[in-house]
Design a protein around this motif. Structure first.
Motif, short mmCIF file in Angstrom:
data_model
loop_
_atom_site.label_atom_id
_atom_site.label_comp_id
_atom_site.label_asym_id
_atom_site.label_seq_id
_atom_site.Cartn_x
_atom_site.Cartn_y
_atom_site.Cartn_z
N UNK A 131 12.26 37.51 28.37
CA UNK A 131 11.32 36.31 28.02
C UNK A 131 11.26 35.52 29.08
N UNK A 132 10.33 34.70 29.40
CA UNK A 132 10.16 33.93 30.33
C UNK A 132 10.77 32.20 29.92
N UNK A 133 11.05 32.21 28.74
CA UNK A 133 11.57 30.92 28.16
C UNK A 133 12.08 31.20 26.94
N UNK A 134 13.44 30.77 26.84
CA UNK A 134 13.98 30.71 25.37
C UNK A 134 13.87 29.52 24.81
N UNK A 135 13.39 29.37 23.61
CA UNK A 135 13.27 28.03 22.76
C UNK A 135 14.31 28.02 21.61
N UNK A 136 15.06 27.01 21.75
CA UNK A 136 15.94 26.58 20.38
C UNK A 136 14.98 25.80 19.43
N UNK A 137 15.14 26.23 17.97
CA UNK A 137 14.54 25.45 17.06
C UNK A 137 15.83 25.00 16.05
N UNK A 138 15.68 23.67 15.83
CA UNK A 138 16.75 23.11 15.01
C UNK A 138 16.11 22.20 13.93
N UNK A 139 16.51 22.23 12.61
CA UNK A 139 16.13 21.42 11.59
C UNK A 139 17.04 20.20 11.48
N UNK A 140 16.30 18.96 11.46
CA UNK A 140 17.25 17.96 10.99
C UNK A 140 18.26 17.93 9.87
N UNK A 141 17.70 18.72 8.87
CA UNK A 141 18.66 19.13 7.67
C UNK A 141 20.00 19.89 8.16
#
Lengths: 222, 222
Positions: A131-141
């Protein structure tokens, strides 16, 4: 004799990841690897992003899951090609799985390919997919201590999308602490605070993504 | 020649898990392995459970994390012995790590040992630690499709604790669908619907846990 299994597996993966990266570059196709815990909202973020950007960018999706093709079905409803990879128990995507999926996507006609990894904050961070970019997704929960407890992903990522901020009034999550903790691990992180449910904060993410894809494509030497 | 790495690793793990199981049995100590996504509320559930049960049961905790000892510190504040295992990047606890931690716990004086696994819905489900019961914890904020997408844990677990039901009005999670999906994968699951924040539903969980520990202990032949 010592067999370094971990090292060999990662070296083999990296070789295929380099081929994938070359394939993406030759088609000027910006590849984004989305990583998060189960249920942080990767698919919801993709659905919103597709709706916002598919009029001006040509998009494709590779969906990684242990079982089911529920997510690929959700994506296809938005009129975008989606290839499902089932890992059959495997806890992350690897570069070989992605190379197989690429054969089913018309890369030449795509500007951006999203790769939705298996829901897991640990193992996917270790495997380069090209990939060109890794994106972290996180929920406030999930709470504000997660970047400290799962630092590798936040070190590797270009951006973190903090999702479900509409739940903030009903949780003990301290948004500033979550953001600062992520930035203490990786000060270069772009941070987005969004709700895929209400749409709040997403415009900034769309803009960053489209800009990043354009800048990346123009940096490729033919 | 084919080296079956996965099979060998699991066989080696199972041998040590059997030793752990014997150690727990010889001390009539009920071992509970808590598995969930990051941020589903395993530590909060432990804190509540310790407060409710430590007057009548002698409790100990093994805390598994990739980095930090934040969770062990949270537990020790409740006056219960807690041993921290840092996996140093590893995505799950294994039986060997637990066997090392057991050396630091006075098993003979404990009725129940909780093992809080690394936050990961995938890999921990595959590794027997020698526990008497595996417990899945899931937050309603993760969505109601998770048992379908991560079936192994739900097949292996004795019970599922559905946490954060106080967030139900603010999410799209269908609680009945979540419960039914879990039960469709494993009809023998005990299901608890709780909020560790408000305390709702926890009494039933405490009772089930104390009863299960007592029944298990009385089933052990000396």
């Amino acid at each position: 004799m010592e067999i370094k299994v971990g090292t060999n597996i990662l070296a083999a993966n990296d070789a295929i990841a380099a081929e994938n990266r070359e394939a993406f570059a030759s088609h000027r196709c910006f590849a984004v690897n989305l990583v998060s815990s189960p249920g942080a909202g990767k698919t919801a973020l993709l659905e919103r992003t597709i709706e916002a950007l598919h009029a001006r960018l040509s998009l494709g999706v590779i969906e990684g899951d242990i079982a089911t093709s529920l997510d690929a079905e959700r994506i296809r409803r938005h009129g975008v090609p989606a290839v499902q990879i089932n890992t059959g128990g495997g806890c992350h995507l690897d570069a070989y799985m992605v190379s197989r999926a690429l054969a089913a996507l018309a890369l030449a006609s795509l500007d951006v390919v999203f790769i939705e990894n298996v829901g897991n904050l640990v193992c996917p961070a270790e495997f380069d997919l090209g990939e060109a970019a890794k994106i972290a997704v996180i929920s406030v929960a999930e709470g504000d201590d997660k970047p400290l407890k799962y630092p590798v992903l936040f070190r590797e990522a270009r951006a973190v999308v903090i999702n479900k901020i509409d739940l903030l009034p009903y949780t003990d999550c301290d948004l500033a602490r979550l953001r600062d903790t992520a930035l203490s691990i990786n000060p270069a992180l772009a941070v987005f605070e969004v709700s895929c449910r209400t749409g709040e904060g997403l415009e900034t993410w769309y803009r960053w993504l489209a800009d990043s894809a354009r800048e990346w494509a123009s940096s490729i030497t033919p």
